[in-house]
Design an enzyme around this catalytic site. Structure first.
Site, PDB file in Angstrom:
ATOM      1  N   THR A 117       0.824  -1.210   0.000  1.00 28.96           N
ATOM      2  CA  THR A 117       0.000   0.000   0.000  1.00 28.96           C
ATOM      3  C   THR A 117       0.853   1.254   0.000  1.00 28.96           C
ATOM      4  OG1 THR A 117      -1.587   1.282   1.323  1.00 28.96           O
ATOM      5  CG2 THR A 117      -0.106  -0.139   2.526  1.00 28.96           C
ATOM      6  N   TYR A 141      -1.949   0.362   9.909  1.00 26.53           N
ATOM      7  CA  TYR A 141      -2.147  -0.327   8.634  1.00 26.53           C
ATOM      8  C   TYR A 141      -0.895  -0.193   7.767  1.00 26.53           C
ATOM      9  CZ  TYR A 141      -3.725  -1.030   3.828  1.00 26.53           C
ATOM     10  OH  TYR A 141      -3.827  -1.435   2.527  1.00 26.53           O
TER      11      TYR A 141
END
Length: 327
Positions: A117, A141
């Site tokens: 990501t 995250y």
């Protein structure tokens, strides 16, 4: 048939990857715990239900199917939740990935494609991010995904596992043939939230933060169509099969849109007003994230075919309209 183990194959991106794998001549084997994915999204190959942290179950699935490669999508991905409950992200995303890597290196599976990501970059406003940009994640995250990238490098040196990682930006759109689409529980992504508001499935879309230093006060993000994203993953698999070396690729378009611009585009495509309210900033949200993706173009020959904002919204809207009542 050549098999690929797809973790998270019942989820949004994983199910689209399974479709393209099947079209490319592979049998995708979905491994998913169905906590956020859907059984009825598994249309293109067998489904195996299990946890990433369950080594015995992973061993059983790998022994039965004997995949030649793994595509690893399974992860928790809600930035807000990762700020409130970081332990969930370190346990699921990192410990789960380590268990998976232990299982596949023991089974001598040679190739691994990792879905990472842009959240690994953190807050770097006004910068066109590329693969050399510093990684300073500001939420659990992004931190958990960076940790898996680091882990992969070590496992590669230890076992010879060939791998690539894709740091992608905001994924949007849906299968143009409407076999699968984007639906999360709970829904957290801007475009499906806006479409839900248009359809009356929620009273209004909340805009989180209107005081960012951007052209209209709302966050800027780079959007990439899910079909273009998974095309890059298939190309990454072929790259490794042809002897490609471990590397990282950004996936985006190089163009950023504000939240308000996306809302306006949804209104244009649907020809309906999007009901909106304004709320405070969410912890962990960056002001702007925009990708430079020349490396994927040069090495993989990747050229986005669907990643215009109207196309992404139109495909998502078509799928939403085809669903009627959704759980």
């Amino acid at each position: 048939m050549r098999k690929v183990l797809v973790t998270g194959g019942a989820g949004y991106i994983g199910s689209h990857a399974c479709k393209q794998l099947a079209e490319a001549g592979y049998e995708p084997v979905t491994y998913d715990n169905l906590s956020t994915g859907w059984q009825d999204a598994v249309k293109f190959g067998p489904a195996e239900i299990g946890e990433l942290t369950d080594r015995a179950r992973l061993n059983e699935v790998i022994a039965r199917h004997q995949p030649e490669a793994v595509m690893h999508f399974a992860a928790l991905s809600d930035v807000g939740q990762s700020m409130r409950e970081p332990q969930l992200y370190w346990r699921n995303n990192v410990v789960g990935s380590m268990t998976l890597l232990d299982a596949i290196t023991a089974a001598e599976i040679p190739r691994f494609v990792f879905s990472s990501t842009c959240a690994t970059y953190g807050e770097q406003d006004g910068v066109m991010l590329d693969e050399t940009s510093s990684q300073n994640p500001i939420n659990a995250y992004g931190g958990s995904k960076r940790a898996v990238e680091d882990m992969l490098r070590d496992y590669g040196r230890m076992s010879g596992l060939a791998h690539v990682s894709f740091r992608y930006f905001n994924v949007a759109g849906a299968d143009p043939e409407r076999q699968i689409g984007e639906f999360h529980r709970p829904e957290t992504h801007l475009i499906p939230l806006a479409l839900d508001a248009v359809r009356g499935r929620r009273d209004a879309l909340t805009i989180f933060g209107t005081d960012y230093e951007t052209r209209d006060g709302t966050c800027v993000r780079d959007y990439v169509h899910v079909m273009d994203l998974v095309d890059a993953h298939i190309r990454g698999l072929d790259y490794l099969a042809s002897g490609g070396k471990e590397t990282v690729f950004n996936l985006g378009t190089g163009s950023g849109f504000t939240v308000r611009e996306v809302i306006d585009a949804v209104a244009d495509v649907t020809e309906q007003k999007v009901p909106c309210t304004e709320g405070p900033r969410r912890p962990g949200d960056c002001t702007a994230l925009v990708s430079g993706s020349s490396k994927a173009r040069e090495i993989l020959g990747w050229e986005p075919q669907y990643s215009t904002l109207p196309q992404m919204i139109s495909d998502a809207w078509g799928w939403h309209q085809s669903q009627g009542y959704i759980r």
